[in-house]
Write a protein that holds these residues in place. Structure first.
Motif, short mmCIF file in Angstrom:
data_model
loop_
_atom_site.label_atom_id
_atom_site.label_comp_id
_atom_site.label_asym_id
_atom_site.label_seq_id
_atom_site.Cartn_x
_atom_site.Cartn_y
_atom_site.Cartn_z
N ASP A 1 0.84 -1.20 0.00
CA ASP A 1 0.00 0.00 0.00
C ASP A 1 0.88 1.26 0.00
O ASP A 1 2.01 1.25 0.47
CB ASP A 1 -0.94 -0.02 1.21
CG ASP A 1 -2.17 -0.86 0.92
OD1 ASP A 1 -2.82 -0.60 -0.12
OD2 ASP A 1 -2.48 -1.77 1.71
N HIS A 2 0.31 2.35 -0.54
CA HIS A 2 1.06 3.60 -0.65
C HIS A 2 1.34 4.20 0.73
O HIS A 2 0.41 4.56 1.46
CB HIS A 2 0.26 4.64 -1.45
CG HIS A 2 0.12 4.28 -2.91
ND1 HIS A 2 1.13 4.43 -3.82
CD2 HIS A 2 -0.92 3.76 -3.59
CE1 HIS A 2 0.72 4.03 -5.02
NE2 HIS A 2 -0.54 3.62 -4.91
N ASP A 3 2.61 4.31 1.06
CA ASP A 3 3.08 5.06 2.23
C ASP A 3 2.46 4.61 3.55
O ASP A 3 2.37 5.39 4.49
CB ASP A 3 2.84 6.57 2.02
CG ASP A 3 3.40 7.04 0.69
OD1 ASP A 3 4.59 6.81 0.45
OD2 ASP A 3 2.64 7.62 -0.12
N MET B 1 5.45 -1.96 1.10
CA MET B 1 4.88 -0.60 1.06
C MET B 1 5.37 0.03 -0.25
O MET B 1 6.47 -0.27 -0.70
CB MET B 1 5.41 0.15 2.27
CG MET B 1 5.08 1.60 2.39
SD MET B 1 5.32 2.15 4.12
CE MET B 1 7.10 2.04 4.32
N GLU B 2 4.55 0.88 -0.86
CA GLU B 2 5.00 1.62 -2.05
C GLU B 2 5.22 3.07 -1.63
O GLU B 2 4.27 3.77 -1.26
CB GLU B 2 3.98 1.52 -3.19
CG GLU B 2 4.43 2.21 -4.46
CD GLU B 2 3.56 1.89 -5.68
OE1 GLU B 2 2.43 1.39 -5.51
OE2 GLU B 2 4.01 2.16 -6.82
N LEU B 3 6.46 3.51 -1.68
CA LEU B 3 6.81 4.85 -1.20
C LEU B 3 6.78 5.87 -2.32
O LEU B 3 7.28 5.62 -3.42
CB LEU B 3 8.24 4.83 -0.63
CG LEU B 3 8.43 4.17 0.72
CD1 LEU B 3 9.93 3.98 0.99
CD2 LEU B 3 7.81 5.03 1.82
N SER B 4 6.23 7.05 -2.02
CA SER B 4 6.24 8.17 -2.98
C SER B 4 7.54 8.93 -2.81
O SER B 4 7.87 9.36 -1.71
CB SER B 4 5.08 9.12 -2.69
OG SER B 4 3.89 8.40 -2.51
N THR C 1 6.99 8.04 6.63
CA THR C 1 5.73 7.70 5.94
C THR C 1 4.57 8.48 6.56
O THR C 1 3.66 8.91 5.85
CB THR C 1 5.46 6.19 5.97
OG1 THR C 1 5.54 5.72 7.30
CG2 THR C 1 6.47 5.44 5.13
N ARG C 2 4.63 8.71 7.87
CA ARG C 2 3.59 9.52 8.51
C ARG C 2 3.64 10.95 7.94
O ARG C 2 2.62 11.56 7.65
CB ARG C 2 3.79 9.54 10.02
CG ARG C 2 2.57 10.01 10.79
CD ARG C 2 2.79 9.94 12.31
NE ARG C 2 3.40 8.70 12.74
CZ ARG C 2 4.59 8.60 13.33
NH1 ARG C 2 5.31 9.68 13.60
NH2 ARG C 2 5.07 7.42 13.68
N ARG C 3 4.86 11.43 7.74
CA ARG C 3 5.02 12.79 7.20
C ARG C 3 4.42 12.88 5.79
O ARG C 3 3.76 13.87 5.45
CB ARG C 3 6.50 13.14 7.17
CG ARG C 3 6.74 14.56 6.79
CD ARG C 3 8.17 14.97 7.01
NE ARG C 3 8.37 16.28 6.41
CZ ARG C 3 9.54 16.86 6.28
NH1 ARG C 3 10.63 16.26 6.72
NH2 ARG C 3 9.64 18.04 5.71
N ILE C 4 4.64 11.85 4.96
CA ILE C 4 4.08 11.85 3.61
C ILE C 4 2.55 11.87 3.69
O ILE C 4 1.89 12.62 2.98
CB ILE C 4 4.56 10.61 2.81
CG1 ILE C 4 6.07 10.69 2.56
CG2 ILE C 4 3.81 10.50 1.48
CD1 ILE C 4 6.69 9.40 2.01
N ARG C 5 2.00 11.07 4.60
CA ARG C 5 0.52 11.01 4.72
C ARG C 5 -0.05 12.33 5.26
O ARG C 5 -1.06 12.83 4.76
CB ARG C 5 0.11 9.84 5.61
CG ARG C 5 0.46 8.48 5.02
CD ARG C 5 -0.26 7.34 5.74
NE ARG C 5 -0.06 7.34 7.17
CZ ARG C 5 0.94 6.73 7.80
NH1 ARG C 5 1.86 6.08 7.12
NH2 ARG C 5 1.04 6.77 9.11
N ASP D 1 4.31 22.91 -2.92
CA ASP D 1 4.71 21.59 -3.43
C ASP D 1 4.33 20.49 -2.45
O ASP D 1 4.28 20.71 -1.25
CB ASP D 1 6.24 21.58 -3.57
CG ASP D 1 6.67 21.17 -4.95
OD1 ASP D 1 5.83 20.66 -5.71
OD2 ASP D 1 7.86 21.38 -5.26
N ARG D 2 4.11 19.30 -3.00
CA ARG D 2 3.96 18.12 -2.16
C ARG D 2 5.27 17.83 -1.45
O ARG D 2 6.34 18.05 -1.99
CB ARG D 2 3.70 16.90 -3.03
CG ARG D 2 2.31 16.71 -3.39
CD ARG D 2 2.14 15.42 -4.18
NE ARG D 2 0.85 15.49 -4.82
CZ ARG D 2 0.65 16.05 -6.00
NH1 ARG D 2 1.66 16.53 -6.69
NH2 ARG D 2 -0.55 16.12 -6.50
#
Ligand code: ZN
Ligand code: ZN
Length: 294
Positions: free
Chosen positions: A37-39, A61-64, A103-107, A178-179
């Motif tokens: 799953d993503h991030d 996990m699939e990381l962005s 990953t929490r930061r990305i979400r 920006d993301r």
């Protein structure tokens, strides 16, 4: 031995709960399935608990991430010559604090980014508030369309479409933010530090996600373990080239269906990794073990 090393559940953007994804994998007759799953690893507990007898689950996990692209000047969709890349991480320690924090930061970034754009708009004199935007978004993940609607409701612009210009929140616009995305070299390092292995996802599936041979070579030098060669959106000719490249670079050629449930027609098991890929990934990983069902 058939291994589908790329599937999603509704812990990210798939349609089916992890337990159902596992039973579909078993019905599709695969021996190994990786939940990527993503991030997030939020689906792993349920997948593990529901794992049917003969199936082996690979935690993943699939990381962005975002790649700086010096060969291109940039475009409307990638302002400063940057573009997204996806990295499949496998068999890391899911409790690793640094990886979990990233990953929490990305979400969390989706909300932070929307808030930052609202702040910039307020700074530019647009009479909106965060509460206006949140009310419009409701239960949905807040994004630019909700901000645009709040701007139109405030009278700052005549219609939501007018928000998507350089004056406002178009890519690179005055109020655009920006993301947040990981640098891929840092992502590879974080996954490795958590005992896992990283595979570059679908580098030739989509123009927006294109990764060149040179870029793959530099990621290999940074510790990339493999490249996803077999993928439904990757043309056969590109797969053949990638097989050659992975051989030359000493990388593992992997594959999977990138199943998202109904969204992709329940194709789990219809695209699988080349022989030996799964075993090679397991041999390089120390963060966690594949989980055997039954
Ligand atoms: Zn992807
Ligand atoms: Zn995917």
């Amino acid at each position: 031995m058939r291994a589908d090393l790329h599937v999603h559940s509704n812990a990210s953007d798939g349609t089916d709960p992890p337990a159902e994804v596992m039973s579909r994998a078993a019905r599709a007759g695969v021996d190994v399935v990786a939940l990527t799953d993503h991030d997030t690893t939020a689906g792993l507990t349920q997948a593990r608990e529901a794992l049917p007898g003969p199936l082996t689950l690979v935690p993943g996990m699939e990381l962005s991430a975002r790649l700086e692209d010096r060969s291109r000047g940039g475009s409307a969709s990638s302002p400063r010559g940057q573009h997204s890349v996806h990295l499949l991480a496998y068999l890391f320690d899911p409790g690793d604090p640094e990886l979990a924090a990233e990953t929490r930061r990305i979400r969390d970034d989706r909300i932070l980014r929307a808030r930052a754009m609202v702040d910039r708009l307020i700074g530019l004199g647009v009479p909106i508030t965060w509460d206006d935007v949140a009310a419009i978004a409701g239960a949905a993940v807040v994004g630019r369309p909700h901000i645009a609607r709040a701007m139109a409701a405030s009278g700052a612009i005549a219609s939501p479409e007018q928000a998507f210009t350089a004056d406002w929140i178009a890519d690179g616009g005055r109020a655009y933010v920006d993301r947040y995305a990981l640098d891929p070299v840092r992502a590879i390092g974080l996954v490795r530090a958590a005992g896992g292995v990283t595979v570059l996802a679908h580098p030739r599936a989509d123009r927006a996600l294109l990764v060149s041979d040179e870029q793959i070579a530099s990621l290999a030098a940074a510790g990339l373990a493999g490249v996803e060669v077999v993928h439904p959106d990757q043309p056969e000719a590109e797969q053949a080239k990638l097989f050659g490249l992975t051989r030359d670079l000493g990388l593992i050629a992997t594959g999977g269906s990138d199943d998202h449930g109904r969204l992709t027609g329940h194709r789990i098991g219809s695209y699988t990794a080349p022989p030996g890929a799964y075993e090679s990934l397991v041999a390089q990983a120390t963060g966690s073990q594949p989980i055997r069902g039954g």
